[in-house]
Design an enzyme around this catalytic site. Structure first.
Site, PDB file in Angstrom:
ATOM      1  N   HIS A 113       0.848  -1.193   0.000  1.00 53.97           N
ATOM      2  CA  HIS A 113       0.000   0.000   0.000  1.00 53.97           C
ATOM      3  C   HIS A 113       0.881   1.241   0.000  1.00 53.97           C
ATOM      4  O   HIS A 113       1.858   1.321   0.745  1.00 53.97           O
ATOM      5  CB  HIS A 113      -0.887   0.006   1.255  1.00 53.97           C
TER       6      HIS A 113
ATOM      7  N   ASP B  93     -15.523   3.214   7.244  1.00 55.73           N
ATOM      8  CA  ASP B  93     -14.434   4.158   6.944  1.00 55.73           C
ATOM      9  C   ASP B  93     -14.875   5.160   5.875  1.00 55.73           C
ATOM     10  O   ASP B  93     -14.562   6.344   5.962  1.00 55.73           O
ATOM     11  CB  ASP B  93     -13.176   3.409   6.476  1.00 55.73           C
TER      12      ASP B  93
ATOM     13  N   ARG C  24     -14.854  13.357   8.119  1.00 60.60           N
ATOM     14  CA  ARG C  24     -13.551  13.934   8.506  1.00 60.60           C
ATOM     15  C   ARG C  24     -13.134  15.000   7.500  1.00 60.60           C
ATOM     16  O   ARG C  24     -12.611  16.046   7.862  1.00 60.60           O
ATOM     17  CB  ARG C  24     -12.480  12.832   8.549  1.00 60.60           C
TER      18      ARG C  24
ATOM     19  N   SER D 279      -7.916   4.163   9.350  1.00 59.90           N
ATOM     20  CA  SER D 279      -8.634   4.207   8.083  1.00 59.90           C
ATOM     21  C   SER D 279      -7.930   3.321   7.044  1.00 59.90           C
ATOM     22  O   SER D 279      -8.551   2.462   6.412  1.00 59.90           O
ATOM     23  CB  SER D 279      -8.700   5.668   7.622  1.00 59.90           C
TER      24      SER D 279
ATOM     25  N   LYS E 170      -9.109  -0.946   5.669  1.00 59.77           N
ATOM     26  CA  LYS E 170      -9.310  -1.443   4.302  1.00 59.77           C
ATOM     27  C   LYS E 170      -8.329  -2.576   3.991  1.00 59.77           C
ATOM     28  O   LYS E 170      -8.650  -3.525   3.283  1.00 59.77           O
ATOM     29  CB  LYS E 170      -9.158  -0.284   3.309  1.00 59.77           C
TER      30      LYS E 170
END
Ligand code: URA
Length: 434
Positions: free
Chosen positions: A82, A161, A168, A183, A187
């Site tokens: 990621h 999320d 947010r 967050s 995922k």
């Protein structure tokens, strides 16, 4: 329990229980807790933070609010990568085939461009015919057969999320480390991999502008993974200048193919090899050093390039893109140049502005539903530390008649700083957090 009591407890710096966190998150998702109370709760977290235990719980509850992918039909250890997002970040297009060519399954769900950063799915869609949407069965079949599949997010991953992130975004509570870490990791956990390599970008083009906050974010994410019995390594990497030579969809695919052919930007190659080696190491292929050698070999022998071809073909893209990327990819032939207006050395680049300039050409989205133009983008001819003369081209802009060239040029002017004193070129790998 009342939302008021949980907000008050966090506002006063208290430690929340699992029941309290679950009550707030699921109450908000189910529509029982209104926006104003959830906003106050998020603002309390913004100032008081979440500790290690609270973060692990917050992440778990958001992950479990939707589908939890079961990757067990795929054989072997599944490692996901990621990136926290940057400009010119086409790393997945090189790392995934390197790792897959070494026999490690890469089952990747990637995102699209939003804000000033690009998205892997948009880049892949520059390849004519390439399908980024596969059924789950076909996704598993491709990973088992070819060791690689990259698709857009189809499953309902972490809807809590999604809803909380939108709130947010509207209440100035995005940039808090516990919330960002939970967050992202919610995922990742829902995506079902066994281990994660996290590329945490640091600098003017990244979420985290300085190394100490990036380290904090990295440690928070690694800790969350450990609390859920998964392994993770975070690699902190430089985003004080665009990554590699190109930004823009087709242009980044072209650069990825060139890198797989052993050509191209050295820092980008180092980043790809480092991330590949960590992925292979976490998958159990051997020591990091051994995995680095194997990754280099996969790149240098063309094994990773052949895997890329197989991957493109398996997802119905035109595999001729490997031989003739310039012919097959839509790349605009209309070029405008941004030039230096004085002699000196490039001393800094506001990379977020460069990403926005690229969007003004049509490469990215301002809103989710915007269409993108795969043919436009930027080519970076000079980077930090390079000596330049007045009139030298710093950036080539690949444009169409729809591009807002004036806005892009203005942003580039603001982004590039030239100084009379020599500046050093930047390191790409800044730190490792395990
Ligand atoms: N990316 C995410 O997915 N979540 C955040 O909170 C920030 C960046």
């Amino acid at each position: 329990m009342r939302p008021y009591d949980v907000i008050l407890k966090k506002r006063n710096g208290g430690k929340l229980t699992k029941e309290e966190i679950q009550y707030m998150i699921m109450g908000y998702v189910n529509g029982e807790i209104p926006d104003y109370q959830m906003s106050a709760f998020l603002m309390a977290i913004y100032f008081r933070h979440l500790d290690k235990d609270e973060r692990a719980i917050f992440t778990e509850i958001m992950a479990k609010s939707g589908d939890m992918l079961d990757l067990s039909p795929i054989k072997g250890v599944k490692v996901d990568k990621h990136s926290t997002g940057g400009v010119g970040d086409k790393t997945t297009l090189v790392v995934a085939p390197i790792v897959a060519s070494l026999g490690i399954p890469v089952a990747k769900m990637s995102g699209r461009a939003l804000g000033h950063t690009g998205g892997t799915i948009d880049k892949l869609e520059s390849i004519p015919g390439f399908k980024t949407s596969l059924s789950l069965e076909k996704f598993f079949e491709n990973v088992n057969k070819y060791k690689i599949a990259v698709v857009g997010q189809t499953a309902n991953l972490a809807p809590a999320d999604k809803k909380i992130y939108a709130l947010r975004d509207a209440t100035a509570t995005v940039d808090e480390i516990s919330l960002i870490a939970s967050s992202i990791m919610s995922k990742k956990l829902a995506g079902g991999a066994d281990a994660f390599v996290l590329d945490v970008k640091v600098g003017s083009g990244a979420f985290m502008k300085d190394i100490s906050s990036a380290k904090e974010l990295a440690s928070a994410m690694v800790e969350i993974a450990k609390s859920h019995n998964k392994t993770a390594v975070a690699v902190l990497t430089n985003m004080d200048e665009p990554l590699g030579t190109f930004a823009g969809n087709s242009l980044e695919v072209l650069e990825a193919i060139n890198t797989l052919k052993g050509q191209g930007d050295e820092k980008f190659r180092i980043l790809c090899l480092t991330l590949s080696a960590w992925m292979c190491h976490l998958a159990g292929l051997g020591s990091y050093e051994k995995c680095l050698e194997l990754s280099k070999e996969a790149l240098d022998t063309g094994k990773a390039l052949e895997k890329f071809r197989e991957f493109v073909k398996a997802q119905e893209g035109n595999e001729m893109v490997v031989e003739s990327p310039e012919k097959i990819l839509p790349i605009s032939s209309k070029i405008v140049e941004f030039k230096a207006s004085e002699d000196g050395y490039i001393s800094s680049i506001d990379t977020e502005k460069v990403g926005i300039a690229c969007n003004y050409l049509g490469a990215g989205r301002v809103k989710k539903e915007d269409n993108i133009d795969h043919s436009v983008g930027l080519e970076f001819l000079k980077k930090i530390g390079d000596k330049v003369k007045n009139g030298d081209t710093l950036v080539r802009l690949y444009v169409t008649e729809k591009s807002n060239i004036n806005e892009a040029m203005n942003l580039l002017k603001q982004a590039y700083n030239i100084s009379s004193s020599k500046t050093n070129s930047l390191e790409i790998i800044l730190d490792i957090v395990k």
